[in-house]
Write a protein that holds these residues in place. Structure first.
Motif, PDB file in Angstrom:
ATOM      1  N   GLY A 227      33.457  46.939  23.668  1.00 22.16           N
ATOM      2  CA  GLY A 227      34.872  47.219  23.471  1.00 22.16           C
ATOM      3  C   GLY A 227      35.594  46.065  22.812  1.00 22.16           C
TER       4      GLY A 227
ATOM      5  N   ARG B 250      37.891  39.818  23.932  1.00 18.91           N
ATOM      6  CA  ARG B 250      38.852  38.925  24.591  1.00 18.91           C
ATOM      7  C   ARG B 250      38.370  37.509  24.401  1.00 18.91           C
ATOM      8  NH1 ARG B 250      41.273  41.462  29.007  1.00 18.91           N
ATOM      9  NH2 ARG B 250      42.412  39.508  29.311  1.00 18.91           N
TER      10      ARG B 250
ATOM     11  N   VAL C 104      38.362  40.347  32.657  1.00 16.23           N
ATOM     12  CA  VAL C 104      38.263  41.334  31.588  1.00 16.23           C
ATOM     13  C   VAL C 104      38.061  42.699  32.230  1.00 16.23           C
ATOM     14  CG1 VAL C 104      37.299  39.732  29.894  1.00 16.23           C
ATOM     15  CG2 VAL C 104      35.754  41.024  31.385  1.00 16.23           C
TER      16      VAL C 104
ATOM     17  N   GLU D 126      34.685  45.576  27.912  1.00 20.99           N
ATOM     18  CA  GLU D 126      35.261  44.683  26.905  1.00 20.99           C
ATOM     19  C   GLU D 126      34.253  43.603  26.522  1.00 20.99           C
ATOM     20  OE1 GLU D 126      40.064  44.809  27.472  1.00 20.99           O
ATOM     21  OE2 GLU D 126      38.970  43.365  28.706  1.00 20.99           O
TER      22      GLU D 126
ATOM     23  N   THR E  43      29.068  41.839  25.980  1.00 16.65           N
ATOM     24  CA  THR E  43      29.808  42.889  26.664  1.00 16.65           C
ATOM     25  C   THR E  43      29.703  42.682  28.168  1.00 16.65           C
ATOM     26  OG1 THR E  43      29.248  44.426  24.894  1.00 16.65           O
ATOM     27  CG2 THR E  43      30.048  45.387  26.952  1.00 16.65           C
TER      28      THR E  43
END
Length: 506
Positions: free
Chosen positions: A53, A56, A90, A94, A143
């Protein structure tokens, strides 16, 4: 210079230099590697299957610092000058992009403990990456697949037993647990900058009992929490029935909860009736903690990030590397959250305050719940969402835990860690790890990159193996690469109680 995963893929840095990456057959190197490499196509395919995703970005600076532990100032190493470091948060799915800047006087790395992440981000120098040199930077990108309570720390020598650790919380966007507030609690044993360094400790322990300073030995009437004399880091006489006898190897002058000593504790302030989620992490080097909240019972909801069927207890035992999530509905008053250093006659603590009128309990007051019912592995049952489907193992890997204090020769299958020795497994297999403890010491055994099922069904990545006992755990091989198994007593691991599993090429 900054090195990231893409650079490694292009240049092969850190992948061709590690002996582990050219090992074959579980016994020695050959000229024709048969194992999936940490940045190989199978690892990339497994990462894409996680459907990464949004990214961050985080920045972590590992450096020497002055740290205040609650009126006690020490010189140590930490992330961004904080102990514990700032939590990374997170959502599941993500992408974490964490840039580590190394300002330490030594090589370092970061291991993302408990996460089933891509192999080349696992942070084991000589196996999944080259060490991050002084003055260099390194980007970890992966991930975060599963919700839960995790943490991160170096996998470089004894650096874990300084201040280099921090929580990592992976949130569930569809969180099924109902609560009002959350508190992350990190437990630690501490000596760095007080009685020496972790490197001093390992040097002394490595001489074995024949080379110990007997002036630092604990007698029947001494307290293992008393500061040792110079060169007296080895601990003798710490006993715990919960741990099957010997409780630890190292004398620590302090035990911390969220970086604070008991006389100046961290305090969580809220109101009566609050439904509080506490995420407990043991970041210690050599200490198990028995944890209880005065005046309350705890409802345990997760272990090592994965949900279990809710179960109530007075106290729970947490080995190094383990995590538990608990729920508690708070009463009116001021209550000690106590973490007894198991077998070491000392307690870390914090306070939970729901009333401004109530006085805090004395620092030496021990909650009676510590002597109540203590949660056992047999009490843990996996939630249906986390249950590993029943299946006979395709492969059994026997891991004999060997060694002892006399020569300080901790090992697996009688051999100290050798990165050229890799035990083969194959993707899709149900693998049983049979931990056979031949020693008189307990060992919290940790598997990288996977979670396993206890005999009770609960999912974990770190589990205590008691002395002279066997613990069989099963996992589904579905995360290709080369992965470490080791004792999470940092001194046992660095003395040789580590080994590797490797996925064979299809």
């Amino acid at each position: 210079m900054t090195i990231d995963r893409r650079t490694l893929l292009k240049t092969g840095l850190g992948l061709l230099g590690g002996a582990a990456l050219t090992a074959c057959g579980g016994t020695s190197r050959t000229s024709s590697p048969s194992f999936v490499t940490p940045a190989g196509p199978q690892v990339r395919a497994a990462e894409q299957a996680r459907r990464p995703g949004a990214a961050r970005d985080f920045r972590l600076v590992a450096a020497e610092t002055q740290a205040d532990l609650g009126g006690l100032t020490v010189r140590t190493w930490a992330y961004d000058g904080r102990i514990p470091g700032t939590p990374i948060r997170v959502n599941a799915g993500e992408t974490v992009r964490a840039r580590l800047v190394n300002r330490l006087p030594a090589d370092t790395s970061i291991h993302w403990h408990g996460l089933a992440l891509r192999n080349d981000a696992d942070g084991v120098p000589g196996v999944t990456q080259q060490p991050v040199k002084t003055g260099a930077a390194y980007v970890y990108e992966f991930t975060a697949p599963d919700p839960g309570t995790y943490w991160f720390h170096p996998h470089s020598g004894t650096q874990l037993d300084r201040g280099l650790y921090a929580p990592m919380i992976v949130e569930d966007p569809r969180e099924p647990l109902g609560y009002d507030e959350e508190w992350v609690v990190v437990l630690d044993d501490w000596l760095d900058g007080v009685t020496g360094t972790p490197e001093d400790v390992l040097a002394e322990l490595s001489r074995g009992m024949g080379g110990m300073n007997h002036g630092g030995m604990m007698g029947d009437s001494a307290s293992p929490s008393q500061p040792p004399g110079k060169g007296g880091h080895m601990l003798m006489g710490a006993r715990s029935p919960l741990l099957g006898g010997d409780a630890g190897d190292v004398r620590y002058p302090h035990f911390l909860l969220n970086g604070r000593i008991p006389t100046q504790p961290a305090t969580f302030t809220t109101k009566p009736g609050t439904r509080l989620r506490i995420r407990l992490i043991n970041a210690g080097g050599d200490t198990a903690f028995r944890v209880a909240l005065a005046g309350h019972r705890l409802t345990v909801t997760h272990t090592d990030g994965f949900p279990i069927q809710h179960t109530d207890t007075d106290a729970l035992l947490i080995g190094m590397g383990e995590r538990y999530d608990v729920l508690v509905t708070l009463k009116d008053g001021v209550f000690a959250l106590a973490a007894l250093a198991e077998g070491k006659n000392a307690t870390a603590r914090a306070l939970i305050r729901t009333s401004e009128q109530s006085r805090a309990p004395r620092a030496d007051r021990r909650p009676r719940e510590l002597d109540g019912t203590v949660l056992r592995y047999a009490d843990l049952r996996a939630d249906d969402s986390a249950r590993l489907p029943s299946k006979r193992p395709d492969r059994i890997v026997k891991l004999e835990l060997t060694g002892g204090m006399m020569a300080y020769d901790w090992a697996i299958n009688g051999r100290k860690y050798d990165p050229k020795i890799i035990t083969p497994i194959r993707s899709g297999e149900r693998v049983r790890l049979s931990f056979v403890n031949r020693t008189t010491m307990w060992h919290p055994m940790h598997l990288h990159g996977h979670t396993f099922a206890l005999p009770s069904g609960a999912r974990k990545d770190t589990a205590i193996v008691l002395p002279n006992s066997t613990l069989d755990v099963d996992f589904q091989a579905g995360n290709p690469g080369i992965w470490m198994i080791h004792c999470h007593n940092v001194y046992h691991a660095e003395s040789g109680m580590m080994t590797l599993l490797g996925y064979q090429q299809a």
